[in-house]
Write a protein that holds these residues in place. Structure first.
Motif, mmCIF file in Angstrom:
data_model
loop_
_atom_site.group_PDB
_atom_site.id
_atom_site.type_symbol
_atom_site.label_atom_id
_atom_site.label_comp_id
_atom_site.label_asym_id
_atom_site.label_seq_id
_atom_site.Cartn_x
_atom_site.Cartn_y
_atom_site.Cartn_z
ATOM 1 N N CYS A 194 -6.769 5.970 2.036
ATOM 2 C CA CYS A 194 -6.763 5.069 0.886
ATOM 3 C C CYS A 194 -7.067 5.862 -0.378
ATOM 4 C CB CYS A 194 -7.818 3.986 1.090
ATOM 5 S SG CYS A 194 -8.042 2.953 -0.349
ATOM 6 N N ILE A 195 -6.229 5.684 -1.380
ATOM 7 C CA ILE A 195 -6.488 6.382 -2.639
ATOM 8 C C ILE A 195 -7.023 5.423 -3.706
ATOM 9 C CG2 ILE A 195 -4.803 8.189 -2.156
ATOM 10 C CD1 ILE A 195 -2.867 6.756 -4.015
ATOM 11 N N GLY A 196 -7.169 4.173 -3.320
ATOM 12 C CA GLY A 196 -7.862 3.262 -4.232
ATOM 13 C C GLY A 196 -7.017 2.640 -5.323
ATOM 14 N N THR A 197 -5.793 2.241 -5.008
ATOM 15 C CA THR A 197 -4.986 1.549 -6.014
ATOM 16 C C THR A 197 -5.420 0.095 -6.165
ATOM 17 O OG1 THR A 197 -3.389 0.756 -4.432
ATOM 18 C CG2 THR A 197 -2.983 2.930 -5.370
ATOM 19 N N ARG A 198 -6.058 -0.425 -5.111
ATOM 20 C CA ARG A 198 -6.536 -1.806 -5.069
ATOM 21 C C ARG A 198 -5.395 -2.830 -5.104
ATOM 22 N NH1 ARG A 198 -8.641 0.927 -8.570
ATOM 23 N NH2 ARG A 198 -8.038 -0.323 -10.355
ATOM 24 N N TYR A 199 -4.190 -2.354 -4.915
ATOM 25 C CA TYR A 199 -3.035 -3.256 -4.904
ATOM 26 C C TYR A 199 -3.162 -4.234 -3.736
ATOM 27 C CZ TYR A 199 1.895 -4.295 -5.973
ATOM 28 O OH TYR A 199 3.070 -4.884 -6.357
ATOM 29 N N CYS A 200 -3.570 -3.706 -2.594
ATOM 30 C CA CYS A 200 -3.729 -4.549 -1.414
ATOM 31 C C CYS A 200 -4.717 -5.679 -1.696
ATOM 32 C CB CYS A 200 -4.206 -3.716 -0.239
ATOM 33 S SG CYS A 200 -5.679 -2.763 -0.636
ATOM 34 N N GLY A 201 -5.774 -5.325 -2.460
ATOM 35 C CA GLY A 201 -6.791 -6.326 -2.776
ATOM 36 C C GLY A 201 -6.227 -7.459 -3.609
ATOM 37 N N CYS A 226 0.839 -1.200 0.000
ATOM 38 C CA CYS A 226 0.000 0.000 0.000
ATOM 39 C C CYS A 226 0.871 1.246 0.000
ATOM 40 C CB CYS A 226 -0.934 0.030 1.199
ATOM 41 S SG CYS A 226 -1.827 1.586 1.272
ATOM 42 N N PRO A 227 0.770 2.066 -1.044
ATOM 43 C CA PRO A 227 1.682 3.201 -1.140
ATOM 44 C C PRO A 227 1.387 4.312 -0.143
ATOM 45 C CG PRO A 227 0.122 3.245 -2.943
ATOM 46 C CD PRO A 227 -0.131 1.971 -2.199
ATOM 47 N N THR A 228 0.232 4.288 0.486
ATOM 48 C CA THR A 228 -0.109 5.413 1.363
ATOM 49 C C THR A 228 -0.255 5.011 2.831
ATOM 50 O OG1 THR A 228 -2.438 5.051 0.924
ATOM 51 C CG2 THR A 228 -1.308 6.650 -0.478
ATOM 52 N N TYR A 229 0.180 3.834 3.181
ATOM 53 C CA TYR A 229 0.037 3.359 4.560
ATOM 54 C C TYR A 229 -1.421 3.239 4.985
ATOM 55 C CZ TYR A 229 4.965 3.749 6.019
ATOM 56 O OH TYR A 229 6.316 3.572 6.177
ATOM 57 N N ALA A 230 -2.334 3.169 4.020
ATOM 58 C CA ALA A 230 -3.734 3.030 4.406
ATOM 59 C C ALA A 230 -3.975 1.645 4.994
ATOM 60 C CB ALA A 230 -4.646 3.250 3.211
ATOM 61 N N SER A 231 -3.277 0.659 4.456
ATOM 62 C CA SER A 231 -3.338 -0.685 5.021
ATOM 63 C C SER A 231 -2.131 -0.802 5.938
ATOM 64 C CB SER A 231 -3.260 -1.707 3.886
ATOM 65 O OG SER A 231 -3.140 -3.004 4.408
ATOM 66 N N TYR A 232 -2.356 -0.824 7.230
ATOM 67 C CA TYR A 232 -1.197 -0.792 8.118
ATOM 68 C C TYR A 232 -1.398 -1.695 9.328
ATOM 69 C CZ TYR A 232 -2.392 1.883 12.340
ATOM 70 O OH TYR A 232 -2.866 2.263 13.555
ATOM 71 N N ALA A 248 -5.075 -2.867 10.140
ATOM 72 C CA ALA A 248 -6.094 -1.820 10.148
ATOM 73 C C ALA A 248 -6.155 -1.167 8.782
ATOM 74 C CB ALA A 248 -5.775 -0.789 11.213
ATOM 75 N N GLN A 249 -7.308 -0.636 8.483
ATOM 76 C CA GLN A 249 -7.490 0.028 7.203
ATOM 77 C C GLN A 249 -7.888 1.466 7.504
ATOM 78 O OE1 GLN A 249 -6.748 -0.905 4.344
ATOM 79 N NE2 GLN A 249 -7.922 0.296 2.879
ATOM 80 N N ILE A 250 -7.033 2.407 7.086
ATOM 81 C CA ILE A 250 -7.338 3.812 7.344
ATOM 82 C C ILE A 250 -8.009 4.366 6.108
ATOM 83 C CG2 ILE A 250 -6.387 6.020 8.033
ATOM 84 C CD1 ILE A 250 -3.989 4.371 9.082
ATOM 85 N N ILE A 268 -12.618 3.588 -2.180
ATOM 86 C CA ILE A 268 -11.876 3.203 -0.978
ATOM 87 C C ILE A 268 -11.992 1.699 -0.757
ATOM 88 C CG2 ILE A 268 -11.956 3.360 1.551
ATOM 89 C CD1 ILE A 268 -12.646 6.265 1.229
ATOM 90 N N MET A 269 -10.923 1.126 -0.271
ATOM 91 C CA MET A 269 -10.895 -0.286 0.059
ATOM 92 C C MET A 269 -11.379 -0.453 1.499
ATOM 93 S SD MET A 269 -10.144 -2.997 -1.513
ATOM 94 C CE MET A 269 -8.919 -2.981 -2.790
ATOM 95 N N GLU A 270 -12.157 -1.495 1.744
ATOM 96 C CA GLU A 270 -12.593 -1.762 3.115
ATOM 97 C C GLU A 270 -12.485 -3.244 3.401
ATOM 98 O OE1 GLU A 270 -16.669 -0.192 2.597
ATOM 99 O OE2 GLU A 270 -17.335 -2.229 3.037
HETATM 100 S S1 SF4 Z 1 -6.468 0.459 -2.308
HETATM 101 FE FE1 SF4 Z 1 -5.233 -0.647 -0.825
HETATM 102 S S2 SF4 Z 1 -3.145 -0.382 -1.491
HETATM 103 FE FE2 SF4 Z 1 -4.352 1.165 -2.526
HETATM 104 S S3 SF4 Z 1 -4.269 2.962 -1.229
HETATM 105 FE FE3 SF4 Z 1 -6.076 1.858 -0.622
HETATM 106 S S4 SF4 Z 1 -5.394 0.543 1.018
HETATM 107 FE FE4 SF4 Z 1 -3.570 1.229 -0.010
#
Ligand code: SF4
Ligand SMILES: Nc1nc2c(c(=O)[nH]1)N[C@H]1C(S)=C(S)[C@@H](COP(=O)(O)OP(=O)(O)OC[C@H]3O[C@@H](n4cnc5c(=O)[nH]c(N)nc54)[C@H](O)[C@@H]3O)O[C@H]1N2
Ligand SMILES: Nc1nc2c(c(=O)[nH]1)N[C@H]1C(S)=C(S)[C@@H](COP(=O)(O)OP(=O)(O)OC[C@H]3O[C@@H](n4cnc5c(=O)[nH]c(N)nc54)[C@H](O)[C@@H]3O)O[C@H]1N2
Ligand code: SF4
Ligand code: SF4
Ligand code: SF4
Ligand code: SF4
Lengths: 235, 450, 757
Positions: free
Chosen positions: A101-108, A81-87, A95-97, A144-146
């Protein structure tokens, strides 16, 4: 010592009733997406009951397996996760902030358990369904990813309550919504740092396995395999 | 080369001064496709990414395919040109600028896709490491951050690489024009007067850049491949991905270059400059890459199949015989079965038409390859219950078509602004050749003397 | 070195330096994540009763302050009020002990459903048009009163009929009293998955007209014949609790569970051994098992008065039910019957359940009696690990379970002109949706001059109403409940409203009381309470003096305590007298034979098995978006309806997943997409009940087909209950795809086609 929250799920008890699925929706403000979106693979169920068939008619068996975020200690969803949203929070939870989250969906993609859910549109609650929303859980907007949080709002509430009463948390004092609802008590939640907690004791069971353990994600959820019946003997 | 320097000037600068109606018509068509793509993007931003065909588990599809594809195409230029420069291949001279331009444009297009695919594109700047008052840095462990650095470095390098050898030609246009054009080219030629000191510096700079840009180019596509290989997704998590992607990139890059050159040759009447020899040489390279590509695909498939991991086999069979197999076999046709025999036969390869016939399917095949790396894998992650599939919507298709149109548009405009063949390098080449011929002649003459 | 530390140490030197400059990134990060600011809101947990199904689980309702947009007389305004946010099981309640099922969890969406009727409405368009105008409550009640008979008309039957869902609480008591006071016949009770057959069988075998309670937690061997006891049947939460303990709650001891059915249900999916038996032959199989036990003297035969006495041939050792003969009829191999019988007898306590389709055959009662006899033979009646009957609380009036006149008979009477109904009152029953077409319910109801409904939603039945007086939701009203099953304690649940009403609605019991007051005379005398709460207080007061969960000196103390606790429960009774009222045994024992089906097998080759959907039950939950989107456990379908077909059968007929099929019986046809399911027998077509609503709000209306609409009007031979599993059908591919929305991708954990070769 801090807490390390974990879960045990007994596949031998789970009957696939899905009380946990709806409990999670009710607790965590998970919006339904409607038929059109569901048809496009966008339904959000932080908790799902996987069912697998084995064999063919009439020698047929089914396994139910509740799958939620495994709260991996080495979570593949975090470093990508490039923004530390998944941390990783201090208690070891993934946790998911949402804000971040900017929505790259990489974490998914990286999550091997496919338990991360993306908001393809803004959620809709036809009024007055919105009055049900839990004020302790934030709503998630489009993009946003949840995912399952282990009901972090309940964890915090219990910790605050215990701190205010100047006492330690008791084992089983509170439970995430899914665990709370489960009629068969297939799920047990608690502190893995306490070796005597129910969850710790059960996760040492010899029926215990980790889902996709071979991937090295170090999940904090332990699955107890289904038993078999051998003429009355427990197995 | 029989042309005089002045003929060269006239031939190669003609497009700068004259444009046919065809040019404007093409610009109009391409620009409207590009506008349609921007409309689609705006629509997507307004309503949400849901207007695309993305879903769980296929969180990446067309956009990331396009991203990887255009990054691949970008290897047409800078890398090929740099390699040819470093290896001092004399036939390279008419080819390098066409190639470098492809890099700059395809890279710019590629760089848009990470933005297009964001759920909240208006927050894209959170990917940029800058000291904000909240003190939060981006996650440097994320390959997406590496992408950010790699692409920016490559883009900067490529722009410099394109511009450096352009100054003498800008100066040439400056000297041969008047009015507004003279003013503009005076500015962009940055005071080039062709002094020996300037020539010396230019040559030095080009030599350094040519060497420096090669590892950058290799690293870019390696890092792009790591976007996938770093994630534990069946079919992605592979050590072969770095070289596989770089090879694929060069492969598609050369194909793109051949097509671009053929088009320029026709449209700008450069038959005298872009000769069958160039296509023949690029064709040889393309053949090598086609064989290499096939080797990679074969090696990757064989090890997967032999290893027989259930999760990987799901992806494997979905492409070999399952839902995605028509695309897979189309890809093999496009990338190997059609081009390899054509390119292997000297008689065919030396004909421009045949070389182009080999190159066009490669573009399609390589786009499919990127798609097939991404979508079948995401459709078949570990837990079969969570399998899914994907179908694009008009939004993704429009945006994809728009980027191809955008590439054409940028290239068309470029060819009206830059001499598409580096004039001074061509002349230098002729001069070198003449000198060498003279030298040879004098040696031969000396040898003939008893 | 792990992934987490990979880059911190190695690459991107400059950036790492920058990170280092501001300390450990994780530390740094935490400062900006406002977790400590995550302050939970203040919640109160109030008692409640779940009315989503008849089981009657106890609730705790999480109530928090919020601002609700409410409409009163066309005016929209914001009201600051306590809002129900989450439902959980009451940990003290004997039925569910803190647990809820999916329907229970989804109950919030009943209260907050956007399609709720928000104020009284009067029909303006033609019947069924759905056009209404708002009326005031005063007007509405006035109109209702005007259509009621003041007292029993002399000499002829009352023109008033009350049609309701079966009620297990004092609403039912109130309705009966109210009807009696008005001289009207007892209420017509209707629900699709009715339980008459099993209640009657239990009355015959054990003297209890009641559903059984199973002590699964202590059982070692559980055999279920078609009962979806872990899904939708009887008291699912109680049964799931017991099942969990049976599996893994007793160290070193794990019970075996065998399911016998023709279509694998969610319950069957949990079985250690799943057995296919031909539809309707379950009773024969039960006697086959009994035959082996008797023959091999594995258990002592119970004396006279036992449930075996109801079975023809029992005292002779069931000579006609030898394994080979039974195998022929049921399709279960003789060796397996013998093995199962030996296992059952050898691993006490063993218990046998029967429910669902086997009871909905023409021989349903015989099937149930056979199972009762088998249980008695196994020594499992009123024994730990066996069958119990929930004691009823000592109250003056208990809601009746006995079936009165049926909807079928009512409609028949109306259509034939033999029953003159002037006024029909409807409460939460939807027979227009849930009855076979041959009953002609809609046609009959349309003949009734005046219909009023108390329902919260416009459905296929209430859309025929001329006046709708919408009820509060169960979270907004006084609720009570007397469980019929699910616990071995007597229980009387009670809860005051958990929240204020959201809309301009009124509790149905309060409306009936108000009507009675306005009518005056006998009605007012018979119903003296000012409101339902007062009636409940009077009804519950007798419990104070009985040993139970509440000890209170005064009536007021008792009344406030019981409201806090969510009800009263008596002490656990281990051996209540069961067989005492076996006074009136029927003349001849029942001969257990096979069922009759509707439609010749040559023309209609498939058994048609509708089943209660875990999402929608009998269709009543189809208007809850959570239920629509909750994937069915086995089909994993959402927002869909489907036709289940066996893979081999499908292959033979060239049917693929999602192909639109036409299913035709002798009574109708429907279209729905095919779902190829390994757990469906080759000669069975199964279909969930619940979708196919025409009118039931935005989430349910116009979605799929209703299997009830092709059912034959066959009845169970003895009780007259609808034999909804007795229809035969044929199937045809329509050559296009249907709407089938599945949550799951794969069917098997290791996809078969990808296995090692
Ligand atoms: S979609 Fe996932 S990897 Fe991308 S910014 Fe949000 S939490 Fe991070
Ligand atoms: N109409 C109206 N106006 C109000 C108020 C009101 O009640 N009504 N309340 C007032 C009050 S009390 C307040 S505090 C303000 C709040 O006003 P703002 O501070 O504007 O608050 P937010 O809308 O929460 O937005 C903060 C922004 O930060 C972004 N963000 C989240 N995480 C990060 C991150 O990690 N890095 C960066 N760079 N950005 C991030 C969010 O996406 C969002 O865009 O509004 C005030 N204005
Ligand atoms: N979901 C969500 N929650 C948030 C935020 C968010 O963005 N989203 N933002 C957070 C932030 S930054 C803040 S500051 C808080 C704000 O949280 P609160 O302080 O709870 O904010 P309000 O709801 O704006 O106001 C509180 C009450 O004050 C009343 N009020 C107005 N004027 C007066 C007055 O003169 N006297 C008195 N006694 N009462 C008055 C209002 O009617 C209202 O009922 O919310 C926080 N919580
Ligand atoms: S299960 Fe998936 S989302 Fe949860 S911590 Fe592991 S990788 Fe992350
Ligand atoms: S722990 Fe909480 S968030 Fe996670 S699945 Fe259970 S209810 Fe949902
Ligand atoms: S609530 Fe419990 S038994 Fe039901 S599906 Fe969930 S885990 Fe399984
Ligand atoms: S079983 Fe479910 S629906 Fe029925 S009362 Fe209990 S919680 Fe409610």
């Amino acid at each position: 010592m801090g807490h390390r929250w974990g879960m045990v799920i007994d596949e031998d008890r789970c009957t696939g009733c899905e009380a946990c699925v709806v409990a999670c929706h009710a607790e965590n403000n998970i919006a339904t997406v409607g038929d059109k979106e569901a048809a496009r693979g966008r339904a959000k169920h932080w908790m799902r009951i996987e069912r697998y068939y084995e064999g063919d008619f009439p020698e047929i068996k089914v396994r139910f397996r509740p799958v939620l975020c495994q709260q991996c200690d080495a979570a593949p969803c975090e470093p990508v996760c490039p923004t530390y949203a998944s941390y990783h929070n201090p208690e070891g939870l993934n946790a998911q902030i949402y804000n971040r989250c900017i929505g790259t969906r990489y974490c998914g993609n990286a999550c091997p358990y496919t338990v991360r859910f993306f908001n393809f549109f803004n959620p809709v609650w036809d009024k007055p369904l919105n009055l049900q929303l839990n004020p302790d859980v934030s709503e998630r907007s489009v993009g946003i990813m949840e995912k399952c949080t282990f009901c972090i709002e309940r964890i915090k509430a219990a910790e605050i309550r215990a701190a205010a009463e100047k006492r330690a948390l008791k084992d089983g004092e509170f439970n995430p919504a899914c665990v709370q609802s489960c009629p068969t008590e297939a799920m047990v939640f608690g502190d893995l740092n306490d070796p005597e907690s129910r969850v710790s004791r059960l996760s040492r069971s010899d029926r215990g396995t980790k889902l996709l353990a071979e991937l090295g994600t170090a999940p904090k959820v332990t699955y107890l395999k289904r038993g078999a019946w051998h003429n009355g003997q427990n197995a | 080369m029989d042309k005089t320097p002045e003929q060269i000037n006239q031939d190669l600068l003609r497009p700068i001064y004259h444009a046919s109606w065809r040019f404007y018509a093409s610009v109009a068509v391409l620009a409207s496709l590009v506008l349609a793509a921007f409309y689609a993007w705006g629509y997507q931003m307004y309503y949400g990414l849901g207007v695309s065909g993305l879903n769980r588990p296929v969180y990446w599809a067309f956009y990331i395919t396009n991203f990887v594809f255009w990054i691949g195409i970008s290897h047409a230029g800078t890398l090929i040109s740099a390699i040819l420069r470093v290896s001092n291949a004399t036939w390279r001279r008419p080819v390098t600028r066409c190639a470098e331009a492809i890099t700059v444009f395809s890279l710019s297009i590629a760089a848009m896709f990470p933005l297009i695919h964001l759920g909240r594109p208006w927050l894209f700047f959170w990917l940029i490491p800058y000291p904000s008052e909240r003190g939060i840095w981006p996650q440097f462990r994320s390959p997406l951050l590496w992408d950010f650095f790699a692409i920016n470095t490559y883009l900067t390098g490529s722009v410099i690489f394109l511009l450096l050898p352009s100054f003498p030609d800008f100066a040439l246009i400056r000297d041969r024009s008047n009015g507004w054009r003279k003013k503009i080219y005076r500015i962009v030629s940055l005071g080039w007067r062709g002094e020996p000191k300037q020539w010396h510096r230019l040559e030095m700079a080009m030599r350094i850049m040519a060497v420096a840009i090669i590892p950058v180019a290799v690293s870019v596509h390696t890092i792009v491949s790591w976007d996938f290989a770093m994630a534990p997704v069946p079919g992605w998590h592979s050590t072969i991905f770095g070289p596989y992607f770089v090879a694929g990139a060069i492969f598609s890059g050369i194909a793109a270059l051949i097509i671009a050159m053929a088009l320029l040759r026709k449209l700008l009447h450069l038959e005298e400059y872009l000769k069958p020899l160039h296509f023949d040489n690029l064709g040889k390279l393309l053949l090598v890459m086609s064989l290499l590509w096939f080797y990679f695909v074969f090696a990757e498939r064989l090890t997967t199949w032999y290893g027989n991991f259930p999760s990987e086999m799901s992806v494997f069979w979905s492409t070999q015989s399952g839902r995605f197999s028509p695309l897979f076999w189309a890809m093999v046709f496009c990338n190997f079965i059609i081009p390899a025999p054509i390119l292997a036969i000297k008689n065919l390869r030396s004909k421009i038409g045949w070389t182009v016939t080999a190159a066009v399917p490669i573009i399609i095949g390589m786009w499919l390859e990127r798609f097939l790396i991404i979508v079948p894998a995401l459709s078949h992650k570990y837990l079969p219950y969570a399998y899914g599939t994907y179908r694009p919507t008009w939004v993704e298709i429009t945006i994809t078509v728009g980027t191809f149109a955008g590439m054409g548009l940028l290239y068309l405009i470029f060819s009206r602004v830059f001499p598409i063949i580096s004039i001074w390098e061509l002349k230098l080449g002729m001069q070198r050749k003449a000198e060498a011929a003279a030298e040879l002649a004098s040696q031969e003459a000396a040898a003939e003397q008893p | 070195m792990d992934r987490r530390n990979f880059l911190k140490i190695s690459a991107v030197g400059g950036a790492t330096a920058a990170l280092d400059a501001c300390g450990k990134p994780e530390r740094q990060l935490v400062r900006f994540i406002p977790e400590e600011e995550l302050v939970p809101g203040i919640a109160t947990w109030k008692p409640g009763v779940c009315t989503q199904c008849p089981a009657g689980c106890g609730l705790r309702v999480r109530v928090m302050e919020g601002e609700a947009e409410v409409t009163r007389h066309g005016q929209v305004g914001l009201l600051s009020m306590g809002l129900a946010k989450k439902l959980e099981g009451d940990p003290e309640h004997p039925v569910n002990r803190g647990k809820l099922c999916a329907w229970g969890q989804a109950g919030l969406q009943v209260t907050y459903n956007p399609d709720r009727i928000r104020f009284p409405i009067r029909r303006t368009g033609r019947r069924g048009s759905g056009e209404y105008e708002e009326v005031s409550w005063e007007e509405a009640i006035k109109e209702l009163v005007a259509h009621l008979p003041k007292a029993k008309p002399a000499g002829k039957p009352s023109p008033l009929i009350f049609l309701t869902e079966p009620l297990h609480d004092h609403r039912g008591v109130l309705i009966e009293r109210w009807l009696a006071a008005l001289g009207a016949p007892a209420a017509v009770r209707f629900e699709f998955f009715e339980q008459t057959v099993l209640r009657r069988a239990n009355e015959l075998s054990f003297g209890r007209y009641q559903l059984p309670t199973f002590d699964l937690a202590n059982a070692n061997y559980v055999v279920s014949l078609g009962a979806d006891f872990l899904g939708t049947w009887n008291s699912p939460v109680a049964q799931n609790r017991g099942y969990g303990t049976m599996r893994q709650g007793r160290p070193g001891q794990r019970g075996k569970f065998v399911q016998v059915e023709a279509r694998m249900s969610q319950t069957g999916a949990n079985a250690d051994e799943w057995v296919y038996a031909r539809p309707g032959t379950e009773g024969i199989l039960a006697l086959g098992l009994a035959h082996v036990i008797l023959n091999e003297k594995l258990r002592p035969v119970t004396g006279a008065g036992g449930a075996g006495a109801r079975i023809d041939g029992w005292s002779k050792g069931l000579p006609d039910y030898a394994p080979e003969a039974v195998a022929k009829l049921t399709g279960v191999e003789a060796a397996r019957i013998e093995r199962l019988a030996r296992e059952m007898a050898g691993h006490p306590p063993a218990v046998v359940l029967i429910g669902g389709a086997p009871l909905a055959q023409t021989n349903g009662l015989a099937n149930a009696l056979a199972v009762n006899a088998l249980n008695d033979l196994l020594g499992s009646v009123e024994k730990p690990g066996g069958i119990f009957f929930t004691p009823q609380p000592p109250m003056a009036d208990l809601p009746g379970l006995q079936a009165g006149i049926s909807v079928q008979a009512l409609c028949d009477g109306i259509l034939k002109g033999s029953t003159a109904v002037e006024t029909l009152l409807i409460y939460n029953a939807n027979p227009v949706f849930a009855s076979p077409p041959a009953w002609r319910v809609q046609e009959a109801l349309e003949k009734v001059p005046f219909i009023a409904s108390f329902g919260s939603f416009v459905d296929e039945t209430s859309i025929l109403a001329d006046l709708i007086l919408p009820d509060h939701s169960y979270l907004e009203s006084w609720v009570d409940h007397i469980p019929e099953s699910g616990t071995r304690q007597a229980v009387a649940s009670l809860a005051p409203p958990a929240m204020q009403p959201l809309h301009h609605t009124r509790a149905m019991p309060d409306v009936l009381l108000e009507v009675a007051h306005q009518l005056g005379g006998e009605a007012a005398r018979a119903l003296p309470w000012k409101d339902y709460a007062e009636m409940l207080q009077a009804a519950f007061e007798p419990l104070r003096t009985h040993p139970g969960s509440i000890s209170a000196k005064t009536a007021d103390d008792f009344w406030s305590t019981i409201q806090d606790r969510g009800g009263w429960w008596g002490a656990e009774i281990s051996t209540p007298p069961v067989r005492e009222n076996l006074a009136n045994p029927p003349a001849a024992p029942v001969r257990v034979t096979g069922p009759q089906f509707d439609g010749p097998a040559e023309e209609y080759p498939f058994h048609f098995l509708p089943y209660a959907s875990m999402q929608f039950g009998d269709g009543r939950h189809a208007n809850l978006p959570w239920m629509q989107e909750m994937p069915d456990a086995l089909a994993t379908a959402m927002w869909s309806v489907w036709v289940e077909i066996n893979p081999q059968t499908a292959a033979k007929m060239g049917i693929q997943q999602g192909d639109l099929l036409e299913v035709t019986s002798a009574h109708g046809r429907l279209e729905a997409p095919a779902l190829i399911v390994p757990g469906t027998a080759p000669d069975v077509i199964a279909m969930p009940v619940g979708q196919g609503h025409e009118h039931y709000g935005r989430y349910a209306s116009g979605r799929g087909a209703n299997p009830i609409k092709i059912l034959a009007p066959r009845a169970e031979a003895e009780t007259g209950a609808l034999a909804w599993a007795s229809t035969r059908v044929k199937v045809r591919r329509l050559g296009k795809k249907g709407e089938l929305i599945l949550f799951a991708g794969g069917l098997r954990e290791i996809p078969r086609e990808y296995r090692h070769r």
